[in-house]
Design an enzyme around this catalytic site. Structure first.
Site, PDB file in Angstrom:
ATOM      1  CG  HIS A 430      -0.366   0.079   2.534  1.00 15.00           C
ATOM      2  ND1 HIS A 430       0.277   1.189   3.045  1.00 15.00           N
ATOM      3  CD2 HIS A 430      -0.324  -0.862   3.525  1.00 15.00           C
ATOM      4  CE1 HIS A 430       0.687   0.948   4.272  1.00 15.00           C
ATOM      5  NE2 HIS A 430       0.344  -0.312   4.595  1.00 15.00           N
ATOM      6  CB  CYS A 446       1.233  -3.405   5.258  1.00 14.11           C
ATOM      7  SG  CYS A 446      -0.446  -3.951   5.617  1.00 14.11           S
TER       8      CYS A 446
END
Length: 471
Positions: A430, A446
């Site tokens: 992301h 992440c």
């Protein structure tokens, strides 16, 4: 014969007598009076015998008609003539009319009845004389009887209203106008009254004019079925190449081609070929195209995950002569899918396999295409206590913008995280706007990327693409 007679001769001795032959007297005639009297009697007797062989026995009746002593042909004529003369006197409110069997189109099978009367009761068969009256079934011609009754008693009739099927421009559908019953005279009652009068040999019989409802020629149910058929036609109408509806036809345009006509209790559907031909003239521009080669993204096993560029074969429409007439026939038969004949120029599809590797020790993500490195980027993976899991995963979701954490159970809350490409539970690539320290562990698990890079991977990686995270 001759007899001997005396003749005197004066010459010579006068006393001498001579003899000669004379004619014999005719015999007396015998009289045959009995023969002259008996011949006429014999002829008469022969006539009686002959007549008994072709005539119906005395006392034989069919319905109210005495046919004894008649030939079958004469009897048939007498039976029908009597029925023609038999009348009914209509009674009821505002009704005062007399109609004969002939006016009502009444018939019996007179010839068959006469032949049966002779077969069962010939004159020569004495034991068959004076038999019971034979029944004669009276039949009315529906159209003739109704026309006569309408003329004689118009107040008893009200025309039924047929159901209709029309195209509604607003809804672009065929809709139904419901049928309505009419009223008329009960022909069974008329036939029964005439039958009774005929059987009784009466000149006229009173019959109460009974009004009954009459059905429309086209029922609402029939109209509904027709409207459904027509609307189904409009749902699919068009010119097809294979299973593709290449040239759809507007519903109102297609309805303008169709002619819906009532006939024999139903509807005839025909189509105007000349109107269809106007659309046929435009088909080539809408059908012809050059081939378009396509691109498909796969996993390493070759399974197609996404089509980036559709593969379209080239095509060229063939001869259009006769298409309009053929389509008109199809529409009349209930088929609105017209398959066009085209020449095909095959296009090709290029398959591209993709996968990704995230190297935790290098803090770099590698992206491969057809087994070769396509690009690599510095990233930030999970910091201590939030390590990014290792193993083999597949991309399963794309979220353009979302809050991360921000709910009970999480020790962080990051708003409006962009371009998330998930490949493991709560783990994905992301965009990151809160730091630029890529190449170092920084995340809650992440794979942090610059926003522009995250958008590139978001678009590049299809769902189902393999991702390997290695130490």
């Amino acid at each position: 014969m001759m007899s001997v007679g005396e003749v005197s001769r004066e010459e010579g001795d006068a006393s001498t007598q001579t003899y000669a032959w004379a004619p014999t007297p005719p015999p007396k005639r015998k009289r045959h009076l009995g023969l002259w009297i008996g011949a006429p009697a014999g002829v008469a007797l022969a006539g009686v015998i002959a007549a008994s062989l072709v005539l119906i026995a005395p006392g034989t009746a069919v319905a109210g008609v005495q046919v004894g002593g008649m030939t079958p042909g004469a009897a048939a004529a007498a039976i029908q003539a009597q029925l023609d003369r038999t009348a009914i006197e209509l009674t009821g409110d505002g009704v005062d009319a007399t109609l004969t069997g002939a006016q009502l189109g009444a018939t019996v099978d007179a010839r068959a009845l006469a032949d049966a009367a002779y077969s069962d009761h010939p004159m020569w068969k004495i034991g068959a004389w004076f038999s019971d009256t034979a029944h004669a079934q009276v039949t009315l011609d529906h159209d003739t009887a109704e026309a006569a009754l309408r003329k004689a008693a118009p107040a008893l009739f009200e025309d039924a209203k047929d159901a209709t099927v029309t195209f509604d421009d607003k809804s672009e559908k065929y809709v139904v106008g419901e049928a309505e019953n009419g009223a008329g005279v009960d022909l069974d009652t008329i036939a029964t009254g005439l039958q009774d009068g005929f059987a009784a040999g009466k000149a006229a019989v009173p019959v109460a004019a009974t009004q009954v409802p009459t059905d429309p020629a086209i029922s609402t149910d029939t109209a509904n079925k027709t409207a459904k058929q027509l609307n189904t036609l409009l749902d699919k109408v068009g010119f097809y190449v294979g299973d593709e509806r290449t040239v759809p036809v507007d519903r109102a345009v297609a309805a303008s081609w169709l002619i819906v006509s009532p006939r024999d209790g139903s509807f005839d559907i025909t189509a105007d070929a000349s109107a269809i031909d106007k659309v046929v003239a435009t088909l080539a521009k809408k059908v012809d195209r050059a081939p378009q080669n396509g691109t498909a993204i796969t996993n390493t096993a070759g399974t197609v995950l996404r089509t980036d560029q559709q593969t379209l074969d080239g095509r060229k429409l063939g001869d259009t002569t006769g298409i309009a007439a053929a389509f008109a026939s199809q529409l009349a038969a209930g088929d609105s899918v017209y398959k066009l004949k085209v020449d095909v120029d095959k296009a090709t599809t290029t398959k591209i396999s993709r996968y990704a590797v995230v190297d935790l020790s290098e803090q770099r993500a590698y992206f491969y295409q057809n087994g070769k490195l396509w690009n690599s980027y510095l990233v930030s993976t999970g910091a201590a206590g939030h390590a990014t899991p290792t193993g083999h995963f597949t991309v399963f979701a794309h979220v353009p913008l979302q809050d991360m954490g921000c709910v009970p159970g999480y020790d962080y809350c990051t708003k409006n995280v962009p371009w998330v490409t998930y490949f493991a539970p709560d783990i994905g690539f992301h965009g990151t706007y809160w730091h630029h320290n890529f190449g170092h562990v920084m995340s809650h698990g992440c794979v942090n990327m610059p926003i522009s890079t995250a958008k590139t991977i978001y678009d590049w990686a299809p769902e189902g693409m393999e991702v390997t995270v290695q130490p």
